[in-house]
Design a protein around this motif. Structure first.
Motif, mmCIF file in Angstrom:
data_model
loop_
_atom_site.group_PDB
_atom_site.id
_atom_site.type_symbol
_atom_site.label_atom_id
_atom_site.label_comp_id
_atom_site.label_asym_id
_atom_site.label_seq_id
_atom_site.Cartn_x
_atom_site.Cartn_y
_atom_site.Cartn_z
ATOM 1 N N ALA A 125 5.763 -2.054 -2.973
ATOM 2 C CA ALA A 125 6.322 -1.783 -1.651
ATOM 3 C C ALA A 125 5.370 -2.174 -0.518
ATOM 4 C CB ALA A 125 6.682 -0.298 -1.540
ATOM 5 N N ASP A 126 4.074 -1.963 -0.720
ATOM 6 C CA ASP A 126 3.081 -2.285 0.319
ATOM 7 C C ASP A 126 1.998 -3.173 -0.274
ATOM 8 O OD1 ASP A 126 4.151 -0.593 2.486
ATOM 9 O OD2 ASP A 126 3.613 1.059 1.140
ATOM 10 N N ARG A 127 2.327 -4.450 -0.413
ATOM 11 C CA ARG A 127 1.410 -5.381 -1.061
ATOM 12 C C ARG A 127 0.450 -6.014 -0.071
ATOM 13 N NH1 ARG A 127 1.226 -6.860 -5.846
ATOM 14 N NH2 ARG A 127 0.120 -8.727 -5.225
ATOM 15 N N VAL A 128 -0.769 -6.294 -0.566
ATOM 16 C CA VAL A 128 -1.745 -7.041 0.211
ATOM 17 C C VAL A 128 -1.658 -8.524 -0.138
ATOM 18 C CG1 VAL A 128 -4.214 -7.377 0.652
ATOM 19 C CG2 VAL A 128 -3.308 -5.069 0.348
ATOM 20 N N ASP A 173 -6.119 -4.123 -5.361
ATOM 21 C CA ASP A 173 -4.984 -3.202 -5.285
ATOM 22 C C ASP A 173 -5.337 -1.743 -5.548
ATOM 23 O OD1 ASP A 173 -3.417 -5.391 -4.755
ATOM 24 O OD2 ASP A 173 -2.622 -5.580 -6.793
ATOM 25 N N ILE A 174 -6.624 -1.409 -5.642
ATOM 26 C CA ILE A 174 -6.998 -0.018 -5.920
ATOM 27 C C ILE A 174 -6.330 0.970 -4.962
ATOM 28 C CG2 ILE A 174 -8.906 1.635 -5.776
ATOM 29 C CD1 ILE A 174 -10.682 -0.340 -7.219
ATOM 30 N N PRO A 175 -6.353 0.736 -3.646
ATOM 31 C CA PRO A 175 -5.743 1.726 -2.732
ATOM 32 C C PRO A 175 -4.254 1.939 -2.985
ATOM 33 C CG PRO A 175 -7.192 0.251 -1.533
ATOM 34 C CD PRO A 175 -7.025 -0.345 -2.897
ATOM 35 N N THR A 176 -3.476 0.835 -3.124
ATOM 36 C CA THR A 176 -2.032 0.970 -3.311
ATOM 37 C C THR A 176 -1.686 1.445 -4.711
ATOM 38 O OG1 THR A 176 -1.910 -1.407 -3.817
ATOM 39 C CG2 THR A 176 -1.468 -0.733 -1.551
ATOM 40 N N ASP A 177 -2.449 1.005 -5.715
ATOM 41 C CA ASP A 177 -2.179 1.440 -7.087
ATOM 42 C C ASP A 177 -2.455 2.940 -7.250
ATOM 43 O OD1 ASP A 177 -1.353 -1.034 -7.908
ATOM 44 O OD2 ASP A 177 -3.255 -1.589 -8.844
ATOM 45 N N THR A 209 -4.731 1.606 -13.308
ATOM 46 C CA THR A 209 -5.343 0.410 -13.868
ATOM 47 C C THR A 209 -6.796 0.688 -14.210
ATOM 48 O OG1 THR A 209 -6.052 -0.404 -11.710
ATOM 49 C CG2 THR A 209 -3.848 -1.043 -12.447
ATOM 50 N N LEU A 210 -7.406 -0.258 -14.916
ATOM 51 C CA LEU A 210 -8.817 -0.085 -15.254
ATOM 52 C C LEU A 210 -9.657 0.018 -13.993
ATOM 53 C CD1 LEU A 210 -10.960 0.032 -17.481
ATOM 54 C CD2 LEU A 210 -11.089 -2.478 -17.391
ATOM 55 N N ALA A 211 -9.294 -0.745 -12.956
ATOM 56 C CA ALA A 211 -10.040 -0.694 -11.693
ATOM 57 C C ALA A 211 -9.948 0.687 -11.057
ATOM 58 C CB ALA A 211 -9.509 -1.762 -10.731
ATOM 59 N N VAL A 212 -8.767 1.292 -11.104
ATOM 60 C CA VAL A 212 -8.592 2.640 -10.555
ATOM 61 C C VAL A 212 -9.439 3.625 -11.349
ATOM 62 C CG1 VAL A 212 -6.944 4.526 -10.237
ATOM 63 C CG2 VAL A 212 -6.299 2.190 -9.614
ATOM 64 N N ARG A 213 -9.468 3.460 -12.662
ATOM 65 C CA ARG A 213 -10.220 4.373 -13.517
ATOM 66 C C ARG A 213 -11.726 4.217 -13.331
ATOM 67 N NH1 ARG A 213 -7.332 6.693 -17.830
ATOM 68 N NH2 ARG A 213 -5.131 6.135 -17.817
ATOM 69 N N GLY A 246 -18.961 -6.896 -1.603
ATOM 70 C CA GLY A 246 -18.011 -5.939 -1.048
ATOM 71 C C GLY A 246 -16.710 -6.475 -0.501
ATOM 72 N N ALA A 247 -16.352 -7.720 -0.810
ATOM 73 C CA ALA A 247 -15.074 -8.258 -0.336
ATOM 74 C C ALA A 247 -13.943 -7.333 -0.771
ATOM 75 C CB ALA A 247 -14.851 -9.660 -0.906
ATOM 76 N N ALA A 248 -12.984 -7.104 0.133
ATOM 77 C CA ALA A 248 -11.893 -6.171 -0.169
ATOM 78 C C ALA A 248 -10.598 -6.663 0.472
ATOM 79 C CB ALA A 248 -12.243 -4.776 0.351
ATOM 80 N N GLY A 249 -9.486 -6.105 0.007
ATOM 81 C CA GLY A 249 -8.191 -6.421 0.592
ATOM 82 C C GLY A 249 -7.885 -7.913 0.583
ATOM 83 N N PRO A 250 -7.417 -8.456 1.701
ATOM 84 C CA PRO A 250 -7.075 -9.883 1.782
ATOM 85 C C PRO A 250 -8.244 -10.808 1.453
ATOM 86 C CG PRO A 250 -6.169 -8.699 3.650
ATOM 87 C CD PRO A 250 -7.069 -7.737 2.943
ATOM 88 N N ALA A 251 -9.479 -10.343 1.638
ATOM 89 C CA ALA A 251 -10.660 -11.167 1.348
ATOM 90 C C ALA A 251 -10.803 -11.444 -0.142
ATOM 91 C CB ALA A 251 -11.923 -10.483 1.877
ATOM 92 N N LEU A 252 -10.092 -10.687 -0.973
ATOM 93 C CA LEU A 252 -10.150 -10.909 -2.418
ATOM 94 C C LEU A 252 -9.115 -11.919 -2.901
ATOM 95 C CD1 LEU A 252 -10.791 -7.274 -3.672
ATOM 96 C CD2 LEU A 252 -12.299 -9.238 -4.010
ATOM 97 N N VAL A 253 -8.159 -12.290 -2.051
ATOM 98 C CA VAL A 253 -7.159 -13.279 -2.446
ATOM 99 C C VAL A 253 -7.809 -14.621 -2.789
ATOM 100 C CG1 VAL A 253 -5.115 -14.570 -1.717
ATOM 101 C CG2 VAL A 253 -5.302 -12.126 -1.188
ATOM 102 N N PRO A 254 -8.752 -15.133 -1.965
ATOM 103 C CA PRO A 254 -9.440 -16.380 -2.334
ATOM 104 C C PRO A 254 -10.252 -16.242 -3.627
ATOM 105 C CG PRO A 254 -9.754 -15.916 -0.006
ATOM 106 C CD PRO A 254 -9.153 -14.686 -0.616
#
Length: 291
Positions: free
Chosen positions: A70-73, A192-196, A203-207, A259-267
């Motif tokens: 619903a709220d994708r980056v 996607d940690i915040p939205t997940d 996910t493993l990242a959330v854990r 520390g890249a996060a959010g849209p900065a991780l797309v590249p």
């Protein structure tokens, strides 16, 4: 009506190098064993690409109906954005799996029928990654699936359908390809940690949390480098040319660690996919030439 461009975007073309890379690596090993069979390599490529597209559509469908998208980056999702109905996306996933199944049946018929069972397991694993009542992707096991099926199974399987023999180099190449394919998912889930977390997708990242997920990404790049050395030891030291993939892999690893996060991780996702493809090309090239 969903446009052709929407369907192409929903297939997530940026993930397709992860399907091409294991076939290149596995064929390189087969060629070094002087047993490359090119029409089987092409069929293996069809299987790999179709499975990747099927996984992407299946993930789009399952996450979409759960509201996870619903709220994708990141890039657009068909169901989550409302550009396609869930039923249509599910049908597209099954169609892709069907294409993989037909190509896989030809390979099994000309190699060994037990490969049909392997193919079925691959399709089931692809669907239940985010599908079903208890998807294992929501339990932190997605990276295991990617490493096993898009690394070990894809590379070793590509080599086996051509050689009919066990090759240690295929195992090592599978580890390298699997590690980078896994790194793509790790970067995706890091973003996607915040939205997940809000959606209950464990996910493993959330854990692991943000910091340890970043270290995991860097570790996987190092494993891929070590795998190049292992392939070289099992075949020819010319395979060490494959370490050139680090020129593409180090910059995104640096971004992740910084520390890249959010849209900065797309590249980072695109760069990691490119690094995986470069790994396979540089490792396979000397094997193909010397085979």
């Amino acid at each position: 009506m969903t446009s052709t461009a929407d369907w192409l975007a929903g297939a997530r073309p940026r993930t397709l190098p992860a399907a091409v890379a294991p076939v290149l690596a596995g064929t390189g090993v087969a060629a070094y064993a002087d047993q490359a069979v090119w029409w089987k390599a092409l069929l293996a490529l069809v299987v790999s690409l179709a499975l990747q597209v099927g996984v992407n559509y299946a993930n789009d469908y399952s996450d979409g109906i759960r509201g996870t998208d619903a709220d994708r980056v990141g890039p657009m999702r068909l169901v989550g954005s409302g550009r396609a109905t869930p039923g249509a996306v599910r049908a597209a996933a099954f169609a892709a799996f069907g294409v993989a199944g037909v190509a896989g049946l030809v390979l099994a018929a000309t190699t060994a029928w037990w490969l049909v069972a392997v193919g079925l397991v691959c399709v089931v694993a692809a669907w239940f990654y985010t599908g079903g009542e208890k998807p294992y992707g929501y339990l932190g096991l997605g990276e295991v699936m990617v490493f096993v099926f898009f690394g070990l199974v894809a590379v070793i399987g590509t080599t086996y359908v051509q050689t009919g023999t066990w090759e240690w180099a295929a195992l090592y190449a599978g580890v390298g390809i699997g590690s980078l394919a896994c790194a793509i998912l790790v970067a995706n889930n890091l973003r996607d940690i915040p939205t997940d977390t809000v959606a209950g997708k464990r996910t493993l990242a959330v854990r692991l949390g943000d910091e340890r997920t970043r270290y995991l990404y860097a570790f996987l790049v190092l494993v891929a480098a070590a795998a190049v050395v292992a392939v070289g030891a099992a075949t020819t030291w010319w395979a060490l040319v494959g370490l050139g993939f680090l020129a593409r892999a180090v910059p995104p690893a640096r971004s992740v660690l910084q520390g890249a996060a959010g849209p900065a991780l797309v590249p980072v996702l695109a760069a990691t996919g490119a690094a995986e493809l470069i790994w396979s090309v540089l490792v396979a090239a000397p094997l193909l030439v010397l085979g």
